[in-house]
Scaffold this motif. Structure first.
Motif, PDB file in Angstrom:
ATOM      1  N   ALA A 249     -18.434  23.233  19.009  1.00  0.00           N
ATOM      2  CA  ALA A 249     -17.138  22.559  18.841  1.00  0.00           C
ATOM      3  C   ALA A 249     -17.121  21.760  17.557  1.00  0.00           C
ATOM      4  O   ALA A 249     -18.166  21.423  16.990  1.00  0.00           O
ATOM      5  CB  ALA A 249     -16.866  21.645  20.038  1.00  0.00           C
ATOM      6  N   VAL A 250     -15.921  21.484  17.089  1.00  0.00           N
ATOM      7  CA  VAL A 250     -15.751  20.621  15.926  1.00  0.00           C
ATOM      8  C   VAL A 250     -14.844  19.454  16.311  1.00  0.00           C
ATOM      9  O   VAL A 250     -14.003  19.560  17.202  1.00  0.00           O
ATOM     10  CB  VAL A 250     -15.144  21.374  14.714  1.00  0.00           C
ATOM     11  N   ILE A 251     -15.040  18.330  15.615  1.00  0.00           N
ATOM     12  CA  ILE A 251     -14.214  17.144  15.833  1.00  0.00           C
ATOM     13  C   ILE A 251     -13.260  17.038  14.655  1.00  0.00           C
ATOM     14  O   ILE A 251     -13.681  16.960  13.497  1.00  0.00           O
ATOM     15  CB  ILE A 251     -15.078  15.881  15.940  1.00  0.00           C
ATOM     16  N   LEU A 252     -11.962  17.049  14.967  1.00  0.00           N
ATOM     17  CA  LEU A 252     -10.929  17.012  13.938  1.00  0.00           C
ATOM     18  C   LEU A 252     -10.165  15.704  13.996  1.00  0.00           C
ATOM     19  O   LEU A 252      -9.970  15.120  15.067  1.00  0.00           O
ATOM     20  CB  LEU A 252      -9.955  18.178  14.115  1.00  0.00           C
ATOM     21  N   SER A 253      -9.723  15.254  12.835  1.00  0.00           N
ATOM     22  CA  SER A 253      -8.900  14.046  12.742  1.00  0.00           C
ATOM     23  C   SER A 253      -7.583  14.408  12.082  1.00  0.00           C
ATOM     24  O   SER A 253      -7.533  15.242  11.166  1.00  0.00           O
ATOM     25  CB  SER A 253      -9.610  12.968  11.924  1.00  0.00           C
ATOM     26  N   CYS A 254      -6.517  13.788  12.547  1.00  0.00           N
ATOM     27  CA  CYS A 254      -5.176  14.023  12.001  1.00  0.00           C
ATOM     28  C   CYS A 254      -4.554  12.685  11.643  1.00  0.00           C
ATOM     29  O   CYS A 254      -4.503  11.768  12.470  1.00  0.00           O
ATOM     30  CB  CYS A 254      -4.314  14.755  13.027  1.00  0.00           C
ATOM     31  N   ASP A 255      -4.086  12.566  10.398  1.00  0.00           N
ATOM     32  CA  ASP A 255      -3.477  11.323   9.924  1.00  0.00           C
ATOM     33  C   ASP A 255      -2.123  11.620   9.279  1.00  0.00           C
ATOM     34  O   ASP A 255      -1.968  12.630   8.578  1.00  0.00           O
ATOM     35  CB  ASP A 255      -4.378  10.637   8.902  1.00  0.00           C
ATOM     36  N   SER A 256      -1.167  10.733   9.503  1.00  0.00           N
ATOM     37  CA  SER A 256       0.147  10.857   8.872  1.00  0.00           C
ATOM     38  C   SER A 256       0.719   9.461   8.658  1.00  0.00           C
ATOM     39  O   SER A 256       0.521   8.571   9.484  1.00  0.00           O
ATOM     40  CB  SER A 256       1.085  11.698   9.745  1.00  0.00           C
ATOM     41  N   ASN A 257       1.424   9.265   7.557  1.00  0.00           N
ATOM     42  CA  ASN A 257       1.937   7.930   7.248  1.00  0.00           C
ATOM     43  C   ASN A 257       3.407   7.946   6.845  1.00  0.00           C
ATOM     44  O   ASN A 257       4.034   8.999   6.753  1.00  0.00           O
ATOM     45  CB  ASN A 257       1.092   7.278   6.140  1.00  0.00           C
ATOM     46  N   SER A 258       3.932   6.754   6.637  1.00  0.00           N
ATOM     47  CA  SER A 258       5.320   6.525   6.181  1.00  0.00           C
ATOM     48  C   SER A 258       6.352   6.986   7.214  1.00  0.00           C
ATOM     49  O   SER A 258       7.366   7.581   6.863  1.00  0.00           O
ATOM     50  CB  SER A 258       5.568   7.214   4.838  1.00  0.00           C
ATOM     51  N   TRP A 259       6.113   6.658   8.480  1.00  0.00           N
ATOM     52  CA  TRP A 259       7.043   7.012   9.554  1.00  0.00           C
ATOM     53  C   TRP A 259       7.862   5.802   9.994  1.00  0.00           C
ATOM     54  O   TRP A 259       7.379   4.682  10.014  1.00  0.00           O
ATOM     55  CB  TRP A 259       6.290   7.536  10.770  1.00  0.00           C
ATOM     56  N   TYR A 260       9.086   6.064  10.368  1.00  0.00           N
ATOM     57  CA  TYR A 260       9.923   5.064  11.035  1.00  0.00           C
ATOM     58  C   TYR A 260      11.081   5.796  11.701  1.00  0.00           C
ATOM     59  O   TYR A 260      11.739   6.596  11.040  1.00  0.00           O
ATOM     60  CB  TYR A 260      10.471   4.028  10.052  1.00  0.00           C
ATOM     61  N   PRO A 261      11.306   5.564  12.978  1.00  0.00           N
ATOM     62  CA  PRO A 261      10.552   4.735  13.925  1.00  0.00           C
ATOM     63  C   PRO A 261       9.158   5.324  14.225  1.00  0.00           C
ATOM     64  O   PRO A 261       8.803   6.359  13.695  1.00  0.00           O
ATOM     65  CB  PRO A 261      11.437   4.743  15.183  1.00  0.00           C
ATOM     66  N   GLU A 262       8.432   4.631  15.101  1.00  0.00           N
ATOM     67  CA  GLU A 262       7.079   5.052  15.446  1.00  0.00           C
ATOM     68  C   GLU A 262       7.087   6.453  16.064  1.00  0.00           C
ATOM     69  O   GLU A 262       7.834   6.725  17.004  1.00  0.00           O
ATOM     70  CB  GLU A 262       6.460   4.065  16.437  1.00  0.00           C
ATOM     71  N   PRO A 263       6.241   7.367  15.547  1.00  0.00           N
ATOM     72  CA  PRO A 263       6.200   8.731  16.071  1.00  0.00           C
ATOM     73  C   PRO A 263       5.107   8.899  17.119  1.00  0.00           C
ATOM     74  O   PRO A 263       4.326   7.982  17.382  1.00  0.00           O
ATOM     75  CB  PRO A 263       5.859   9.542  14.821  1.00  0.00           C
ATOM     76  N   GLU A 264       5.036  10.084  17.700  1.00  0.00           N
ATOM     77  CA  GLU A 264       3.939  10.443  18.585  1.00  0.00           C
ATOM     78  C   GLU A 264       3.165  11.601  17.967  1.00  0.00           C
ATOM     79  O   GLU A 264       3.699  12.372  17.164  1.00  0.00           O
ATOM     80  CB  GLU A 264       4.453  10.831  19.972  1.00  0.00           C
ATOM     81  N   VAL A 265       1.896  11.735  18.357  1.00  0.00           N
ATOM     82  CA  VAL A 265       1.031  12.783  17.830  1.00  0.00           C
ATOM     83  C   VAL A 265       0.546  13.655  18.985  1.00  0.00           C
ATOM     84  O   VAL A 265       0.089  13.135  20.007  1.00  0.00           O
ATOM     85  CB  VAL A 265      -0.191  12.191  17.095  1.00  0.00           C
ATOM     86  N   VAL A 266       0.656  14.967  18.823  1.00  0.00           N
ATOM     87  CA  VAL A 266       0.142  15.893  19.828  1.00  0.00           C
ATOM     88  C   VAL A 266      -0.669  16.985  19.134  1.00  0.00           C
ATOM     89  O   VAL A 266      -0.403  17.349  17.982  1.00  0.00           O
ATOM     90  CB  VAL A 266       1.279  16.540  20.665  1.00  0.00           C
ATOM     91  N   TRP A 267      -1.681  17.479  19.839  1.00  0.00           N
ATOM     92  CA  TRP A 267      -2.488  18.608  19.377  1.00  0.00           C
ATOM     93  C   TRP A 267      -2.161  19.810  20.242  1.00  0.00           C
ATOM     94  O   TRP A 267      -2.047  19.703  21.468  1.00  0.00           O
ATOM     95  CB  TRP A 267      -3.973  18.300  19.482  1.00  0.00           C
ATOM     96  N   LEU A 268      -2.051  20.993  19.610  1.00  0.00           N
ATOM     97  CA  LEU A 268      -1.725  22.219  20.323  1.00  0.00           C
ATOM     98  C   LEU A 268      -2.711  23.318  19.948  1.00  0.00           C
ATOM     99  O   LEU A 268      -3.240  23.333  18.823  1.00  0.00           O
ATOM    100  CB  LEU A 268      -0.306  22.688  19.971  1.00  0.00           C
ATOM    101  N   ASP A 269      -2.947  24.237  20.895  1.00  0.00           N
ATOM    102  CA  ASP A 269      -3.768  25.396  20.552  1.00  0.00           C
ATOM    103  C   ASP A 269      -2.866  26.519  20.048  1.00  0.00           C
ATOM    104  O   ASP A 269      -1.650  26.333  19.864  1.00  0.00           O
ATOM    105  CB  ASP A 269      -4.622  25.841  21.741  1.00  0.00           C
ATOM    106  N   GLY A 270      -3.435  27.695  19.833  1.00  0.00           N
ATOM    107  CA  GLY A 270      -2.672  28.797  19.271  1.00  0.00           C
ATOM    108  C   GLY A 270      -1.558  29.301  20.160  1.00  0.00           C
ATOM    109  O   GLY A 270      -0.640  29.979  19.699  1.00  0.00           O
ATOM    110  N   GLU A 271      -1.607  28.956  21.463  1.00  0.00           N
ATOM    111  CA  GLU A 271      -0.557  29.372  22.401  1.00  0.00           C
ATOM    112  C   GLU A 271       0.410  28.227  22.703  1.00  0.00           C
ATOM    113  O   GLU A 271       1.153  28.270  23.684  1.00  0.00           O
ATOM    114  CB  GLU A 271      -1.190  29.871  23.712  1.00  0.00           C
TER     115      GLU A 271
END
Length: 242
Positions: A138-160
């Motif tokens: 397995a690998v450990i991945l990090s996801c970062d995103s900036n300059s959002w307003y209002p506050e967003p949500e983050v989700v991870w999805l597989d190929g399906e």
């Protein structure tokens, strides 16, 4: 029609605006009634002073307004006789987000409209490789995103497009009121090896995505914005599943 038969009508959904936009906050009497000589108030109860715009005795009362709205609000004077007391708000600021009350106090009629201020500068998620769990493949991945307003949500999805179990999202609100979000996930080798980090703000229908493909030896990154290809990048990181 007599005043008692009319109702103040506002929009059923929130009004979406971007920083710097000129927008209209709808509010009107139905059936129509001439309100040129009435007292009209636009206000936000969460501010002090609460008044955004006040019309009384046939004129604007500038001194009554909250100073943060100085020179940015106006009524459609020629439409008052038709019961239209919608407010034009110019050069929208992030601090303008909130619930606005449209009030005819002497007629005891009130309506409200919610303004959502969106950021046009939200970044596409940046996926990085934090580590490799060789025992699990397995690998450990990090996801970062900036300059959002209002506050967003983050989700991870597989190929399906199935949701992946990820750690809690870290959120930071900067002095400019913009949000930075970060999320981590551990993914195991799968048949497709396609994974997506999606950052979304459902209230303003804004989405940014980064798609990542992990092969046996390399890591390929495909970056999309708003569902269309924005940037294509291939990065070799010597990531091998054992």
């Amino acid at each position: 029609y007599v005043p008692g038969q009319s109702r103040l009508i506002g929009p059923l959904q929130s009004i979406l605006a971007g920083v710097g936009d000129d927008i209209i906050l709808p509010c009107y009497l139905q059936p129509a009634l001439d309100v040129t000589t009435e007292t009209l108030e636009w206000k936000r109860s969460d501010l002090k002073p609460i008044f955004i715009h006040v019309w009384r005795a046939g004129q604007d009362l500038i001194k009554e307004r909250n100073p943060s709205y100085k020179g940015r609000t106006s009524l459609f004077i020629n439409e008052l006789k038709h019961g239209n007391i919608s407010l034009k708000l110019s050069k929208v600021q992030r601090s303008d987000q909130g619930t606005y009350e449209c009030d005819l106090p002497l007629l005891q009629k009130q309506s409200s409209v919610r303004l959502v201020v969106a950021s046009h500068t939200a970044s596409s998620p940046d996926i990085s490789l934090l580590g490799i769990d060789r025992k699990r493949g397995a690998v450990i991945l990090s996801c970062d995103s900036n300059s959002w307003y209002p506050e967003p949500e983050v989700v991870w999805l597989d190929g399906e497009e199935n949701l992946l179990s990820a750690g809690p999202t870290e959120t930071d609100r900067g002095p400019d009121d913009l949000y930075t979000v970060s999320s981590r996930v551990t993914v195991e080798k799968r048949h497709s090896n396609n994974f997506t980090c999606r950052v979304q703000q459902k209230d303003i229908h804004q989405t940014r995505e980064t798609h990542i493909y992990i092969s046996g030896k390399h890591l390929f990154i495909y970056i999309f914005m708003k569902g269309s290809l924005l940037l294509f990048e291939i990065a070799e990181v010597n990531c091998t599943f054992l």
